[in-house]
Every structure is written in C-alpha cells, then in structure tokens.
Write an enzyme that holds these catalytic residues in place. Structure first.
Site, PDB file in Angstrom:
ATOM      1  CD  GLU A  83     -33.918 -24.838  -3.978  1.00 43.58           C
ATOM      2  OE1 GLU A  83     -34.973 -24.793  -4.646  1.00 43.58           O
ATOM      3  OE2 GLU A  83     -33.502 -23.760  -3.427  1.00 43.58           O
ATOM      4  CG  ASN A  87     -37.560 -26.609  -6.674  1.00 49.22           C
ATOM      5  OD1 ASN A  87     -38.221 -26.294  -5.555  1.00 49.22           O
ATOM      6  ND2 ASN A  87     -36.287 -26.492  -6.696  1.00 49.22           N
ATOM      7  CD  GLU A  94     -36.507 -27.194  -2.011  1.00 50.17           C
ATOM      8  OE1 GLU A  94     -37.193 -26.482  -2.849  1.00 50.17           O
ATOM      9  OE2 GLU A  94     -35.413 -26.869  -1.795  1.00 50.17           O
ATOM     10  CG  ASP A 107     -39.844 -23.915  -2.061  1.00 51.74           C
ATOM     11  OD1 ASP A 107     -39.307 -23.422  -1.189  1.00 51.74           O
ATOM     12  OD2 ASP A 107     -39.690 -23.694  -3.470  1.00 51.74           O
ATOM     13  CD  GLU A 151     -36.526 -21.333  -0.300  1.00 50.19           C
ATOM     14  OE1 GLU A 151     -36.000 -22.031  -1.331  1.00 50.19           O
ATOM     15  OE2 GLU A 151     -37.785 -20.961  -0.257  1.00 50.19           O
TER      16      GLU A 151
END
Length: 658
Positions: free
Chosen positions: A436, A495, A527, A556, A613
């Site tokens: 990520e 993201n 994401e 997410d 996560e």
C-alpha cells in the site's frame, strides 16, 4: 440568390416574424384581388364570346370562378386558424398555391377562341393579360412568389400565342411582353427586398425600444433595491454586510480605547437541515426569530447585522466590551436552543459563537473578523452550541494549515513528498501479495505533516488530482521493479480521496500513468473510502470506468461507514479492507471475533478478497488466520518503507518465514 433571400436574417425567430408580416400583407389584398379577378374573367369571356362563341369559353369562366372560390375558402381557413402568425410558412404556401392555380387558369384565354381582331390581333385580350399581371405585382409587393406564380403562366401563354401568330406586329408585342415579364420579375424582387428591409428595421427598432425600456426598468428597480438594501437586511431588518464592513472600519479608523471594542460572530447549527426538510419558508421564519432574540440581548450602541445565510455578527462598543460580548454570546447560544414554533410544530436550531477582542486579537477589520471566525470554528469543533474565545493556539493551527497549503504545490513539483510502501502478506504462508502506497512529508518548517493534513490542503487548493498522480507515478515505478524482485503478480494500492470521483479525470489520469510506465492496470489497486461509493451517479460512474479499464478496486476501512452491499457487487469490488478498530483486542474479544468472521463471510459470499489492516502482533495474526482471513498488513509484518528498502526487507522476510 435573390436580394430578398440574401436579406433574410439567420435568426429563426426574426425570420418567422418577417414571414408572418409577408403572409399578413398578402392576405390583406387577396380578397379584393379575387373580386377583381372574377370581374375581369367575366368581361374577358364576354369579349371572347362576341368574337367567336364556344363552350370552351364558358368552361374556362367556370374554372376561373371555381379556382377563385377555392382561393377564397383557403384564405378564410388561413385567417380562422391564424396561420399567418402561428404557421407563416404554411400560410404563404397556401397563398402561393392559389396564385399558381389562378395563373394557370389565365394562361388559357390566348388559346380559346381567336386572337385575331381587325388588325389580325385581339388587343383587348393582350391588354387584360398585361393588366392582371401588373395588378398582381402591385398586390404582392411583400412577397414576390405569389405575384410571379400568378403572372408567369399568363405572360408565357400570351408570348407563346403571339409567336405562333407570327405576324410582325405579334412578334413586336411578344418582345414587349417578354420585356414586361423581365421588368415585373425584377420589380417584384426589389419590392419584396424593400419590404423585408423595412420589416428588419422595424423589428430592430422594436427590439431596441423594448431593450431600452427593460434596461430602464431594471435600472429603476436596481436603484430602488439598492436604496432600500444599502444598509439593511430585507428579511430580518437587521443591518447587512455592507453596514457591518463600513461600521467596523469607521470604528478602527478612530482611536478606540483598549477593551472598548469586541466582535462576536454567530452561526446557526442546524439551519441547513431545517431548510432541506421544512422548506425555505421555515428557514426564513427561523432567521427572523433568531434575529429578534439576538437584538433583545444587545444595547443601543451595539451594531447587530446578518452577514448572510445563517451567519450573524455583533459589533460591541464601549467600556467592558469583552464582558458584554461574552454575555451576548452566552445569551444567544442559550436562546437559540429554545424551540421555535413553526406551523404549530416546535423546531430547535442551536447556535455557536466566536468572540475576538480589539486590539489583542486584531488591529485591522480583516484581522479582527478572521480571529472571531477562528474562534467560531473552534466552538463548532468543540461540540457546537458554545461560545469560543479566540486564542493564539487556534491562530497557530490555522497558520500551520495555511503554510501547508502555500508550500504543497511546490513540494509536489520538487518531489519533496515521500511515498512509502507497507507490505501486505498472506497469513497462511507469509507470502508477500502486495503493497500500500502511503504519503509522508517532512516539512522544512513544520516538521512531519500528517497525510490527512496533506489531503485537506490539496482539496483546498483544488490539486487533489495532481497529488494522486504523484503517488500513482511512484506506485507505478515500484510496479516496474517488483518482477525483478520475484513478485510479478504483487499489486500496489493507491489511496484516492472521494472528492476526486466527480468526473472522469481520475480514470484518464491513472490510465495514462499505467500506459506511460508500461504496466498492467490490474496491478494497480485503487483504494477508496467507503463513503465514496454512496454517490451512485458521480462516484459510481467513475468507479465503473476504472473497473472497465482493468484497475483493481478496494474499499478501505470497510465496516466503518454505510456501504450498500448490492452496490459493491455492481461495481465489482476486488477487495475490502477491514479497519484496525476491529482487530484491536481480537484475541480476547468475542465481539470483535464475531464481527471479523461476519465481514469475512460477506467477502466470501460476494467473491471479494478481505485484507485486515493494523495487525501488530503474532497473536492477532494467528487469530485472524484461524478466523479465515487470508491477507493482512500491519507493523507486525513491516512498517511503511521507501521503495529502495524493499529488496533488503524481502530478503529478511524470506529468511524469517523459511
């Protein structure tokens, strides 16, 4: 192209008005023309009968009367249906058809009976044909087509019959008739062009007069409005922003004693909800009531204004301005919480207020207002329905955000932002399945700047897309190196802020980046926060474009918002990322274990991969594995690292799981 055709304007509305004027002009003279036409037909038939009686003459006369009757009926229908105004093209078509019928009827007399008189010609017949053709021209000055359709056939027939006669006199008259026809054609076109020109001038004059009248009316209305609203808010009767600005500047231009001036800014807390649910009428009633309550708390030396919307302000003058400002602020916060009855229904609003003092919190009007506004913002952040007093800490926070905003664009251009990558692993085997991408920024003046502050600044500067492009390019560079590190199928997640899903800019940007780096879109995972999937028209369309382009889609912090499972299916979401809040204490919390199991079950049912996560220790990783979770990321496996550190970490990780 005729003169009339060239003069016709391109504007459809103006063309329609001119055609309507032409149709009305032709209609005005057509009935008289038909009566004269019948009379001339009767006298012409009589002359032909006296010269050489025959049934053809009577048949011709009957045909003329029948055609004229049909034309008269057509005229009446056109008038009754108001075609000349509503459908002028159709009206002119009907009139033109009638003129052609009449012209064809009058083309027959030269071939009925004989043209021979005492001198070998029938001068009366030639005279009548020339006369009716000239008369049609005079009656159709506005529209040449009707005149030409009526006059053309008789003149052509007369010229032909004269040529057939073949005498010298007949040939001379034929030449004269031909010259007459040419002159009539030109005169008719010039006449129509003149009519169109006059109509255009008339319409321009009317439009100019109307425009001047409207402009004059608007000027008078604007002047009246400006005169009445120069210093007053029309709805509440309080002062308005213009009065506020002028009064505050006037006070600060004078020497105001310390402690003799304070500024209070007030904002309603639930006003938008009332407007949305009960209508603007209810919102206006709330504003009027709040204005009355605020005015009841102030004195004769205070300036009370409505700045706009649901925002009010009070300029407090005189001794003990701070104490009076606190009293007014606390009072309006209290009174705004009392119900307001609208249509028999009690409505509760609430208010927050911010207070700033002169000269401690600002020596200029702009600085003082900014300080009061910061205090108001702090009151709202602190839970609303309270009075906030400006303090330097608040100012420092605002100035920090402004400094972030002023330097962010250059930081992106200079690649001063650092993109780090946190590995994602398969719990059962420890195999690395992806990374990520995360933002880090060590500001030269502020130190470490958090990702939310970076994203907030990018949104304020309208450069969110540029920021996403910066991160995506770094992710693409890593994707090009992963096959050499033995990870050809590992993906990199980027993201994306929900605010970037309002158009197709994001999908085009990411597609261009993957093409430029020659990587598969399937290896770049997008994401999105859960809230982004709620706007089915904006975000949904853009996510669908990303999915169609081949990008992997991940949601997410799943479970923290309000996603529609049906919508997740329609978007073909590839992954759901479960927030750290569900993982914390999972080894001992049956509730968290049940929630994780349920979320994993949802993922399995929808064929959507699950990533957990925030895994920070071996115990959490083992419980998650036993619950059926396949993938995870967190400090237990690795902290986020620069791309250059990934090869060394991979070697260490391989040794650990061997």
């Amino acid at each position: 192209m005729t003169d009339a055709t060239r003069l016709m304007p391109e504007d459809e509305a103006t063309r329609r008005q001119i055609l309507s004027a032409q149709a009305l002009a032709v209609l005005d003279g057509v009935v008289l023309s038909l009566a004269a036409n019948c009379f001339l037909a009767a006298t012409t038939a009589a002359v032909l009968w006296l010269d050489e009686p025959g049934a053809g003459i009577l048949a011709w006369l009957a045909a003329v009367f029948a055609i004229n009757l049909a034309r008269y009926i057509g005229v009446r229908i056109v008038r009754r249906l108001n075609c000349a105004v509503e459908r002028p093209k159709r009206a002119l078509g009907v009139l033109s058809l009638g003129a052609l019928g009449g012209g064809l009827a009058w083309s027959l007399p030269p071939f009925i009976g004989t043209l021979h008189g005492a001198n070998g010609l029938n001068p009366y017949l030639i005279f009548i044909i020339g006369g009716i053709c000239a008369g049609s021209l005079m009656q159709s000055t506005a529209y040449s087509r009707t005149a030409l359709l009526f006059a053309g056939p008789p003149l052509a027939a007369a010229i032909l019959s004269l040529l057939i006669t073949g005498t010298s006199a007949a040939l001379v008259i034929a030449a004269d008739a031909l010259l007459l026809a040419v002159m009539m054609l030109r005169a008719s076109q010039l006449s129509e062009a003149g009519f169109i020109r006059s109509q255009i001038d008339r319409l321009k004059a009317v439009a100019l007069a109307a425009s001047l009248s409207d402009a004059n009316g608007e000027i008078r209305q604007s002047y009246q409005q400006l005169a009445s609203l120069a210093n007053r808010d029309a709805l509440t009767g309080l002062g308005n922003r213009a009065l506020f600005n002028q009064r505050l500047r006037d006070l600060l231009d004078k020497s105001v004693p310390t402690g003799a001036l304070a500024l209070l800014v007030i904002d309603l807390d639930r006003f938008k909800a009332i407007n949305d649910t009960m209508g603007h009428g209810a919102g206006d009633a709330v504003l009027i009531e709040i204005a009355d309550r605020l005015a009841s708390l102030t004195g004769p030396t205070d300036t009370v204004v409505r700045l706009g919307g649901d925002e009010f302000a009070v300029i407090i003058e005189g001794q003990a301005a701070e104490a009076r400002g606190r009293a007014i602020g606390d009072g309006i916060v209290r009174l705004a919480g009392d119900p307001i009855v609208i249509g028999g229904r009690p409505v509760t609003v609430g208010a927050s207020a911010g207070l700033a003092l002169h000269p401690q919190h600002g020596e200029t009007a702009d600085d003082l207002f900014a300080s009061a506004d910061i205090a108001l913002y702090a009151a709202k952040e602190g839970g609303r329905r309270r009075l906030g007093l400006f303090n330097p800490i608040l100012k420092a926070r605002i100035e920090r955000q402004r400094l972030i905003e002023t330097t962010l664009t250059d930081a992106i251009a200079d690649r001063a932002l650092q993109v780090v990558f946190q590995p994602q692993v398969e719990l059962a085997t420890g195999r690395v399945t992806g990374f990520e991408a995360l933002l880090r920024w060590m500001h030269p003046e502020l130190g470490a700047v958090s990702p939310p502050d970076i994203v907030r600044a990018a949104h304020a500067l309208h450069i969110s897309t540029a920021l996403t492009g910066y991160v995506a390019n770094c992710a693409a560079e890593l994707l090009r190196t992963l096959p050499r590190l033995g990870l050809p199928e590992a993906a990199v997640a980027v993201n994306v802020s929900p605010r970037e899903f309002s158009g197709d800019t994001l999908s085009r940007l990411l597609t261009d980046i993957t093409r430029a780096h020659d990587i598969s879109p399937a290896l770049m995972e997008i994401e999105i926060t859960e809230e982004a999937t709620l706007d089915t028209q904006a975000a949904g369309a853009e996510l669908a474009r990303l999915e169609a382009a081949g990008f992997r889609l991940a949601v997410d912090d799943f479970g923290m918002g309000h996603s529609s499972l049906a919508y997740l299916v329609s978007l073909h979401i590839d992954r759901l990322k479960i927030d750290r809040s569900f993982v914390k204490g999972i080894a001992t919390s049956r509730e968290n274990q049940a929630l994780i199991s349920a979320l994993i079950g949802i993922g399995h049912a929808l064929s959507i991969d699950i990533v957990v996560e925030g895994v920070e220790n071996e115990e959490e990783a083992e419980v998650l594995r036993m619950l059926g979770c396949r993938h995870a990321q967190g400090y237990y496996f690795a902290r986020p690292m620069p791309a250059n550190d990934i090869p060394r970490w991979l070697d260490q990780h391989a040794e650990r799981i061997a």
